[in-house]
Motif scaffolding. Structure first.
Motif, mmCIF file in Angstrom:
data_model
loop_
_atom_site.group_PDB
_atom_site.id
_atom_site.type_symbol
_atom_site.label_atom_id
_atom_site.label_comp_id
_atom_site.label_asym_id
_atom_site.label_seq_id
_atom_site.Cartn_x
_atom_site.Cartn_y
_atom_site.Cartn_z
ATOM 1 N N LEU B 55 0.835 -1.213 0.000
ATOM 2 C CA LEU B 55 0.000 0.000 0.000
ATOM 3 C C LEU B 55 0.865 1.256 0.000
ATOM 4 N N ARG B 56 1.990 1.189 0.711
ATOM 5 C CA ARG B 56 2.922 2.326 0.717
ATOM 6 C C ARG B 56 3.435 2.590 -0.700
ATOM 7 N N GLU B 57 3.726 1.502 -1.406
ATOM 8 C CA GLU B 57 4.209 1.606 -2.794
ATOM 9 C C GLU B 57 3.097 2.161 -3.693
ATOM 10 N N LEU B 58 1.872 1.702 -3.484
ATOM 11 C CA LEU B 58 0.738 2.188 -4.271
ATOM 12 C C LEU B 58 0.578 3.699 -4.108
ATOM 13 N N ALA B 59 0.707 4.167 -2.864
ATOM 14 C CA ALA B 59 0.477 5.594 -2.586
ATOM 15 C C ALA B 59 1.618 6.473 -3.084
ATOM 16 N N LYS B 60 2.718 5.837 -3.502
ATOM 17 C CA LYS B 60 3.904 6.604 -3.901
ATOM 18 C C LYS B 60 3.750 7.238 -5.290
ATOM 19 N N PHE B 61 2.901 6.671 -6.132
ATOM 20 C CA PHE B 61 2.769 7.158 -7.519
ATOM 21 C C PHE B 61 1.300 7.373 -7.870
ATOM 22 N N ASP B 62 1.041 8.335 -8.769
ATOM 23 C CA ASP B 62 -0.337 8.532 -9.226
ATOM 24 C C ASP B 62 -0.617 7.607 -10.421
ATOM 25 N N ALA B 63 -1.805 7.733 -10.976
ATOM 26 C CA ALA B 63 -2.198 6.817 -12.059
ATOM 27 C C ALA B 63 -1.306 6.981 -13.283
ATOM 28 N N GLY B 64 -0.682 8.159 -13.448
ATOM 29 C CA GLY B 64 0.204 8.391 -14.589
ATOM 30 C C GLY B 64 1.648 8.022 -14.300
ATOM 31 N N GLY B 65 1.915 7.459 -13.096
ATOM 32 C CA GLY B 65 3.270 7.048 -12.744
ATOM 33 C C GLY B 65 4.115 8.158 -12.131
ATOM 34 N N GLU B 66 3.495 9.326 -11.899
ATOM 35 C CA GLU B 66 4.247 10.437 -11.295
ATOM 36 C C GLU B 66 4.363 10.230 -9.785
ATOM 37 N N TYR B 67 5.541 10.579 -9.266
ATOM 38 C CA TYR B 67 5.816 10.466 -7.830
ATOM 39 C C TYR B 67 4.883 11.391 -7.040
ATOM 40 N N ARG B 68 4.350 10.871 -5.914
ATOM 41 C CA ARG B 68 3.466 11.655 -5.042
ATOM 42 C C ARG B 68 4.132 11.875 -3.684
ATOM 43 N N PRO B 69 5.035 12.851 -3.570
ATOM 44 C CA PRO B 69 5.653 13.070 -2.248
ATOM 45 C C PRO B 69 4.627 13.527 -1.215
ATOM 46 N N LEU B 70 3.573 14.203 -1.670
ATOM 47 C CA LEU B 70 2.526 14.643 -0.754
ATOM 48 C C LEU B 70 1.409 13.604 -0.782
ATOM 49 N N LYS B 71 1.276 12.890 0.321
ATOM 50 C CA LYS B 71 0.341 11.755 0.311
ATOM 51 C C LYS B 71 -1.118 12.188 0.309
ATOM 52 N N THR B 72 -1.385 13.444 0.691
ATOM 53 C CA THR B 72 -2.768 13.915 0.659
ATOM 54 C C THR B 72 -3.041 14.756 -0.587
ATOM 55 N N ALA B 73 -2.199 14.618 -1.601
ATOM 56 C CA ALA B 73 -2.538 15.214 -2.909
ATOM 57 C C ALA B 73 -3.771 14.476 -3.430
ATOM 58 N N PRO B 74 -4.637 15.182 -4.183
ATOM 59 C CA PRO B 74 -5.886 14.535 -4.622
ATOM 60 C C PRO B 74 -5.660 13.618 -5.824
ATOM 61 N N SER B 75 -4.699 12.734 -5.721
ATOM 62 C CA SER B 75 -4.301 11.921 -6.881
ATOM 63 C C SER B 75 -4.082 10.460 -6.505
#
Lengths: 271, 212
Positions: B55-75
């Protein structure tokens, strides 16, 4: 060394990155290893540039006694100023809000790091390569802003020399101050050179920036986790052979070093 | 009460909750379940994820494969579901997606964790971020409007300064609030950039070239 602290929490602090997805990975990996070992009541990570941040972490931790181990390479600006300020701790042990918080030494200054650097260098060179024909370079970031940042590297270089390992030379080099890692070919004269990054993660600096400075990439690549193949050794430069390892902080033994820093705290700083 | 106990009492058997972009349910037999809010109507087609690490790995990237350093980004990515019969394990899985967010709400609601004003956060900064403290209130409001609101699902619980406190946030029915009790690294960085831009605009470099 194993510890048995089921009533205590362990908090591992990392830098993290808003740009590179691999920066925090070693901290999580070591936390997962330590958690599985059952030595602490709970194991957490917090980061300067990722979540949970140093400021967000306290509500997550339910134990009243907490050991903090910075997963940082050197003592300096971060471990002396930023981390204590952000966590609102002072000195070795802070008692506040019903919690007793122990602040341990960073992993990078642990005595086991010397052996890990030697092990890492020997692992990546070919079996046929003699250490006598090989220069070992320990590379760090370096900054003119803080003298302490290079001390961790020079201390390791001296310790490796004193270990009696028969490397042709053992040198320190840096990204941003002399001796520059970009000058590795003039800094050394042995046929083989092995470079070990004294960094916590295979992230922006050690995986993307330093390979360009070494000349094994022409421009920064994608993050390590986003590539199908981790870089292959060796790299040929005329009659010279270069080996470049992954960051020392990715070694699984770092989980033991983190726990050892807790034991060291109990033996040396606990009143 | 422990955090796992709080989670059990917020989500009794046979109920559901919205938590950011997550839809949480607890079946009659007590099993906890989480999936993306957009996936609540198609649970049978979702891929199960059964570990904190995954789940940590899932939350690391958005659907387009972009890194999500902010976990509460709406992505947050969809297409998955996670289930656990144990509340401590389920809480760890929620923390893998939204680190510390549930604990922050509980501590805030119990008045054990207090928001830090933007001025206190910025005044504490050193090094390259010290300049962020010179930001005007007007630019701070612009930062919240342009960076925080579109870029993060957290509700801001902090005031700009301690002289002007903001109302306490309250939970909506059947939801766990996702709150921000202190400006994050992105906000500090944006504050620095805006403050620098304003300074440079007010203090243009002296003209050195010949003029017409």
């Amino acid at each position: 060394m194993l510890v048995a602290k089921p009533d205590c929490a362990l908090l591992i602090l990392g830098h993290g990155s808003t740009e590179n997805p691999d920066s925090s990975q070693p901290s999580w990996d070591h936390a997962d290893t330590i958690e599985k070992s059952g030595q602490f009541g709970s194991v957490h990570c917090a980061f300067w540039k990722e979540e949970p941040s140093f400021r967000q972490i306290w509500p997550m931790i339910e134990e009243r006694e907490i050991y903090i181990v910075p997963n940082f390479i050197s003592e300096g600006y971060f471990t002396r100023q930023v981390l204590p300020r952000e966590l609102e701790i002072d000195g070795h042990t802070t008692v506040r809000d019903g919690r007793t918080i122990h602040y341990c030494d960073p992993v990078g200054i642990h005595s086991a790091m010397t052996g890990l650097l030697i092990k890492r260098a020997k692992e990546i060179i070919d079996d046929s390569v003699k250490l006598e024909d090989t220069t070992l370079i320990i590379v760090g970031h370096g900054t003119n802003l803080n003298k302490k940042s290079t001390e961790a590297i020079t201390d390791q270089v001296e310790a490796i020399k004193a270990s009696g390992e028969p490397f042709a030379q053992v040198l320190d080099a840096y990204m941003e101050e002399p001796p520059f890692i970009a000058d590795w070919q003039t800094l050394t004269d042995s046929p083989n050179v092995v470079v070990v990054p004294f960094f916590i993660a295979d992230a922006l600096h050690s995986y993307q920036d330093i390979p360009v400075l070494l000349g094994i990439e022409t421009e920064p690549t994608a993050a390590a986790s986003q590539r199908d193949v981790f870089r292959q050794n060796p790299h040929r430069f005329g009659d010279r052979t270069l080996y470049y390892s992954s960051a020392i902080g990715t070694d699984p033994s770092l989980a033991d070093v983190i726990v050892d820093q807790v034991s060291y705290f109990d033996e040396h700083y606990r009143s | 009460m422990t955090l796992a106990g709080e989670l059990e009492s917020h989500l009794p058997a046979g109920t559901s909750l919205v938590f950011g972009q997550l839809y949480l349910t607890r079946s009659d037999d007590g099993t906890f379940e989480a999936c993306h809010l957009d996936d609540m109507g198609k649970k049978d087609s979702l891929s199960p994820i059964d570990s904190v690490i995954d789940l940590r790995e899932l939350a690391k990237f958005d659907a387009g494969g972009e890194y999500r350093p902010l976990k509460t980004a709406p992505s947050l990515k969809g297409g998955w579901i996670t289930r656990s019969s144990e509340s401590p394990e389920f809480l760890k899985r929620l923390d893998a997606i939204y680190p510390a967010v549930f604990a922050t709400w509980i501590a805030y609601a119990n008045e054990e964790h207090h928001p830090t004003s933007l001025r206190r956060t910025l005044d504490r900064q050193t090094g390259m971020y010290r300049f962020a403290g010179t930001i005007s209130d007007q630019l701070a409001n612009r930062m919240m409007r342009e960076l925080c609101h579109p870029g993060c699902i957290r509700k801001i619980a902090w005031p700009i300064d301690d002289m002007h406190p903001v109302s306490r946030l309250k939970a909506q029915p059947r939801a766990i609030p996702v709150i921000c009790t202190e400006a994050c690294t992105f906000a500090i960085n944006a504050a620095r950039a805006l403050a620098k831009e304003a300074f440079e605009k007010a203090n243009p470099p002296a003209a050195t070239g010949a003029t017409e």
